[in-house]
Design a protein around this motif. Structure first.
Motif, short mmCIF file in Angstrom:
data_model
loop_
_atom_site.label_atom_id
_atom_site.label_comp_id
_atom_site.label_asym_id
_atom_site.label_seq_id
_atom_site.Cartn_x
_atom_site.Cartn_y
_atom_site.Cartn_z
N MET A 41 -56.26 -10.11 28.77
CA MET A 41 -57.35 -11.06 29.00
C MET A 41 -57.12 -12.37 28.23
O MET A 41 -57.33 -13.46 28.76
N TYR A 42 -56.61 -12.22 26.98
CA TYR A 42 -56.34 -13.42 26.20
C TYR A 42 -55.21 -14.23 26.82
O TYR A 42 -55.21 -15.45 26.78
N ARG A 86 -69.98 -11.84 20.76
CA ARG A 86 -69.35 -12.13 22.05
C ARG A 86 -67.83 -12.11 21.98
O ARG A 86 -67.17 -12.34 22.98
N VAL A 102 -66.39 -12.80 25.82
CA VAL A 102 -66.71 -12.00 27.01
C VAL A 102 -67.57 -12.78 28.00
O VAL A 102 -67.72 -12.36 29.13
N ASN A 103 -68.11 -13.93 27.58
CA ASN A 103 -68.94 -14.69 28.52
C ASN A 103 -68.11 -15.41 29.58
O ASN A 103 -68.66 -15.85 30.58
N PHE A 104 -66.81 -15.53 29.33
CA PHE A 104 -65.98 -16.13 30.37
C PHE A 104 -65.64 -15.14 31.46
O PHE A 104 -65.11 -15.52 32.49
N LEU A 105 -65.92 -13.89 31.22
CA LEU A 105 -65.57 -12.86 32.22
C LEU A 105 -66.76 -12.62 33.13
O LEU A 105 -67.29 -11.53 33.20
N ASN A 106 -67.20 -13.67 33.82
CA ASN A 106 -68.38 -13.52 34.67
C ASN A 106 -68.06 -13.77 36.13
O ASN A 106 -68.91 -14.23 36.87
N ARG A 107 -66.83 -13.49 36.52
CA ARG A 107 -66.47 -13.79 37.91
C ARG A 107 -67.14 -12.86 38.90
O ARG A 107 -67.26 -13.19 40.07
N ALA A 137 -64.61 -10.12 22.09
CA ALA A 137 -64.33 -8.82 22.70
C ALA A 137 -63.78 -7.83 21.69
O ALA A 137 -64.07 -6.63 21.76
N ASN A 148 -54.58 -14.42 29.97
CA ASN A 148 -55.00 -15.06 31.21
C ASN A 148 -55.99 -16.19 31.00
O ASN A 148 -55.85 -17.25 31.61
N ILE A 149 -56.99 -16.00 30.14
CA ILE A 149 -58.01 -17.03 30.01
C ILE A 149 -57.99 -17.70 28.64
O ILE A 149 -58.84 -18.52 28.36
#
Lengths: 111, 167
Positions: free
Chosen positions: A94-95, A25, A103-108, A27, A97-98
């Protein structure tokens, strides 16, 4: 070596890459597994380019049977290098921002 | 069993073992280092197939440039084993079984076409030498070569635009 040894080797490397994409998971590691899959395909293309080299070299005086396949591998490497630069820039953004590369945090898109 | 067959089996075992270590190691830095070993093994395969230009390009571009870029990004983010996200156990097993099934299905599907057995990939032919590849590349494929430079330019601009500190 018989061609099916190369086929099985490339398939094994490709499957390891698929397994890595499915199980990890992080990225960056997923991205590295994609690179591994690209390299498996490159290895198979080079093996196929040499498959009929011994038979066809007698007819072709220049001796560049299979050069097109290796040019193809060269362009795959070119595209992979461009892809890596853009992909790593996306991962860095991405790092930023979040504060994670999971990659599991990218579930918007799911919500 | 001559020397090229011994080298073939050694490089294959090295590639597959390093790839397995790459996807199973916790620390991302170790993953990068194992992947570099995989790339060296694949370059050894290219040399065995007499594709010397691709072997050198593989080492320079992949092991030299791309993997160093990965290492830079990992060290920039200061990732280590503690920041590794928690994984679901069953998801890991499901992924492993899915990947193994993919390998099984592909090999089983290709067993039927292996009956001829006469097709060999040999390390003969001069196609992989840098002179012949250069002639083909700059005579027949000069337009894709130039287009790839535009691709690199756009990738460079895109990486700078994405990586720029947004406001």
């Amino acid at each position: 070596m018989p061609i099916h040894y190369y086929i099985v080797l490339a398939l094994a490397l490709f499957s390891i890459g698929v397994t890595g994409v499915l199980t990890r998971r992080n990225a960056i590691i997923i991205f590295m597994c994609v690179e591994l899959m690209l390299n498996a395909v490159n290895l198979l293309l080079v093996a196929f380019s040499k498959m009929h080299a011994a038979k066809l070299a007698a007819f072709d005086m220049a001796g560049n049977v299979g050069a097109e396949a290796q040019i193809f591998v060269f362009f795959i490497m070119v595209v992979a290098a461009a892809e890596v630069s853009v992909g790593l820039a996306i991962i860095v953004m991405m790092y930023r921002n979040i504060h994670s590369v999971d990659v599991n945090f990218l579930n918007r898109l799911k919500h | 069993m001559n020397i090229s067959e011994i080298l073939f089996w050694f490089l294959s075992a090295l590639a597959i073992g390093s790839a397995l270590m790459m996807i199973s190691s916790k620390n991302p830095v170790y993953s990068v280092l194992w992947l570099i070993i995989v790339f060296f093994a694949i370059s050894g395969h290219y040399i065995l197939l007499n594709a010397q230009f691709l072997a050198i390009v593989n080492i320079i571009v992949y092991a030299g440039a791309i993997m160093v870029l990965f290492l830079f990004v990992i060290m920039l983010m200061n990732l280590n084993a503690e920041t590794e996200p928690r994984k679901n156990r069953w998801l890991k097993w499901a992924g492993t079984i899915a990947g193994g099934s993919l390998l099984l299905v592909l090999v089983a599907a290709l067993r039927q076409v292996e009956q001829s057995g006469a097709d060999k990939a040999v390390g003969e032919g001069n196609a992989g030498l840098i002179q012949n590849l250069g002639m083909v590349l700059f005579k027949d494929y000069v337009l894709p070569f130039e287009i790839s430079s535009i691709l690199f330019l756009s990738a460079m601009v895109g990486a700078v635009v994405i990586g720029k500190k947004g406001d």
